[in-house]
Design an enzyme around this catalytic site. Structure first.
Site, PDB file in Angstrom:
ATOM      1  N   GLU A  42      30.264  32.173  41.953  1.00 17.35           N
ATOM      2  CA  GLU A  42      30.416  33.508  41.353  1.00 17.35           C
ATOM      3  C   GLU A  42      29.663  34.571  42.156  1.00 17.35           C
ATOM      4  O   GLU A  42      28.561  34.330  42.645  1.00 17.35           O
ATOM      5  CB  GLU A  42      29.842  33.445  39.927  1.00 17.35           C
ATOM      6  CG  GLU A  42      30.057  34.693  39.080  1.00 17.35           C
ATOM      7  CD  GLU A  42      29.374  34.602  37.719  1.00 17.35           C
ATOM      8  OE1 GLU A  42      28.503  33.722  37.543  1.00 17.35           O
ATOM      9  OE2 GLU A  42      29.707  35.418  36.839  1.00 17.35           O
ATOM     10  N   LYS A 115      36.367  38.692  33.622  1.00 17.12           N
ATOM     11  CA  LYS A 115      35.572  37.802  32.762  1.00 17.12           C
ATOM     12  C   LYS A 115      35.586  38.290  31.316  1.00 17.12           C
ATOM     13  O   LYS A 115      35.186  39.418  31.020  1.00 17.12           O
ATOM     14  CB  LYS A 115      34.148  37.767  33.320  1.00 17.12           C
ATOM     15  CG  LYS A 115      33.191  36.792  32.675  1.00 17.12           C
ATOM     16  CD  LYS A 115      31.883  36.760  33.501  1.00 17.12           C
ATOM     17  CE  LYS A 115      30.846  35.803  32.986  1.00 17.12           C
ATOM     18  NZ  LYS A 115      29.694  35.696  33.923  1.00 17.12           N
ATOM     19  N   CYS A 152      32.106  31.688  35.018  1.00 13.61           N
ATOM     20  CA  CYS A 152      30.770  31.349  34.500  1.00 13.61           C
ATOM     21  C   CYS A 152      30.722  31.263  32.968  1.00 13.61           C
ATOM     22  O   CYS A 152      31.222  30.293  32.422  1.00 13.61           O
ATOM     23  CB  CYS A 152      29.739  32.315  35.061  1.00 13.61           C
ATOM     24  SG  CYS A 152      28.049  31.627  35.032  1.00 13.61           S
TER      25      CYS A 152
END
Lengths: 281, 281
Positions: A42, A115, A152
């Site tokens: 990431e 995200k 993540c």
């Protein structure tokens, strides 16, 4: 179809150019061994700057098509004919997101995933930097199979994995930056981190690939150590390939996507889901 | 609040009376060591009759309040002051279900949960016997905490675990009957079976307790061996207590429900869920 997937585990510095070059080195190494889809960790553009709230980092957010990491990796995707999910700090008008730009095997941008789940806590001040994603979960039909990518914190949420599976994913990938917890130095979440994703692998009967960074970063606030343990798990959640806590490198594995699809049918999870009963979710 | 949970692992025969007595023996053993909530395996009333499709088993379905297993275990729940989820073949008018009847510490019926996800495959012919449950996922506020119970195949579905967590569960329990696969004698799904539930524990930051049966049952069709491996996992998915493949017995563990609740808040999964993004589910 046999697809060779790869995950890169490495440390990153405050020099974006050298981070891109380092990532290219690993991509070349993986592609040289036949990898088709290669996952860097990431936010490879810098140290993991979310350890503290510091306004200077907003200078490092770029529109997806102009992001130096995207521009830097497009030629290598094209040259080597590989698919690369590139994790960036994205700017879109007044908004900033933690995003993945999907590069296909010709170096073209297939799309952007933002995200969905944004963490917040000591050492992980992401709500300060990133607006919760508005794209919804996404999968991409690449030359090497349909790839779902979460980012993540998304990896702890079964909803994200399931949504990608329902969209037809063959493989689930998660670029990551996770490590020590400043409020509790003794706390090691790495086993739980793996177990959450091993669970997604089982429940969706598909492989999961996670790429984490390593290294102790002292750029900001208290030093934070990223714990590696990048892994490739099969459709039963068994970890087939794994790196340690401090190793740099690439792990790879071949998956037969057609056989995986059949196995998924045999298990019957998707036959037996009861979406009429999932109102609470 | 400290709650001691227990899981029973045992074999069962075609004699319902002796199965109930055997289960009572383990309940007395667990309660004698302080257990508050005691989980027997799935469908303790008989051998796991779903190995084949045989109409005679419909004679063994009873209404919840009249089921011999419920009537048999109510006095022991009351006498020992323990909560018992009792897994039964339930009849309700023309319908039959795979259900759990929740007995509180006074032996009263708190309610019935009907298995939502019904498997179907060689050795597990449940769609022949059981209508998919119509109750929705349920949790019960017992004297010893809020308990969510899913039944066997439900345990592979993250939706079930999440729905129970969203209703306020402190602990997730799964009575089970799982073992060998007639179409593939070499296939051992026990590790994947554990991993799926370990994943639920992590993603919902709460303990998971699973009770499976053991023994090779030759009553019907090809013999089927149930693989045990009953376990208690903590909120990180770590297995704290486990039985083997052939052992009979009880496993137990103390959980501090208040501390677990705080830990769940610290992790922030429920803060960061995005139900607006879960339309695909």
């Amino acid at each position: 179809m046999i697809t060779k997937v790869a995950a890169i585990q490495t440390s990153y510095s405050q020099d974006m150019k050298s981070n891109i070059d380092k990532t290219i080195g690993f991509i070349e190494q993986a592609a040289g061994q036949g990898a088709n889809v290669i996952l860097p960790p990431e936010l490879l553009q810098n140290i993991y700057f979310c350890t503290t709230q510091d306004e200077r980092w907003f200078d490092e957010a770029y529109e997806a098509v102009e992001h130096p990491c995207v521009i830097g990796l497009q030629p290598i995707a094209k040259k080597l004919g590989v698919v690369i999910p590139v994790s960036i700090f994205e700017r879109d008008g007044p908004h900033t997101y933690n995003s993945v730009v999907m590069l296909d095997h010709e170096g073209s941008i297939m799309g952007v995933y933002r995200k969905t789940h944004i963490p917040d806590g000591p050492g992980y001040q992401e709500k300060y930097y990133f607006k919760p994603g508005d794209t919804g979960f996404k999968v991409w039909k690449t030359k090497f199979g349909t790839i779902g990518v979460g980012i993540c914190w998304d990896q702890w949420f079964p909803e994200c994995a399931r949504a990608m599976a329902l969209q037809g994913a063959d493989l689930l990938m998660y670029p990551t930056a996770i490590g020590s917890e400043p409020y509790d130095e003794a706390l090691d979440t790495s086993a739980a981190w793996q177990r959450a994703m091993q669970g997604h692998a089982v429940s969706n009967a598909m492989p999961v690939i996670a790429a984490n960074r390593i290294g102790t970063e002292k750029g900001l606030g208290s030093p934070q150590s990223f714990y590696g343990h990048s892994f490739i798990a099969d459709q039963t959640g068994a970890i087939l390939q794994e790196l340690g806590e401090v190793e740099e490198g690439v792990i790879m594995h071949d998956f037969d996507l057609k056989a995986l699809q059949k196995n998924r049918s045999i298990w019957g999870f998707f036959r037996d889901r009861r979406s009429d009963m999932y109102g609470d979710l």
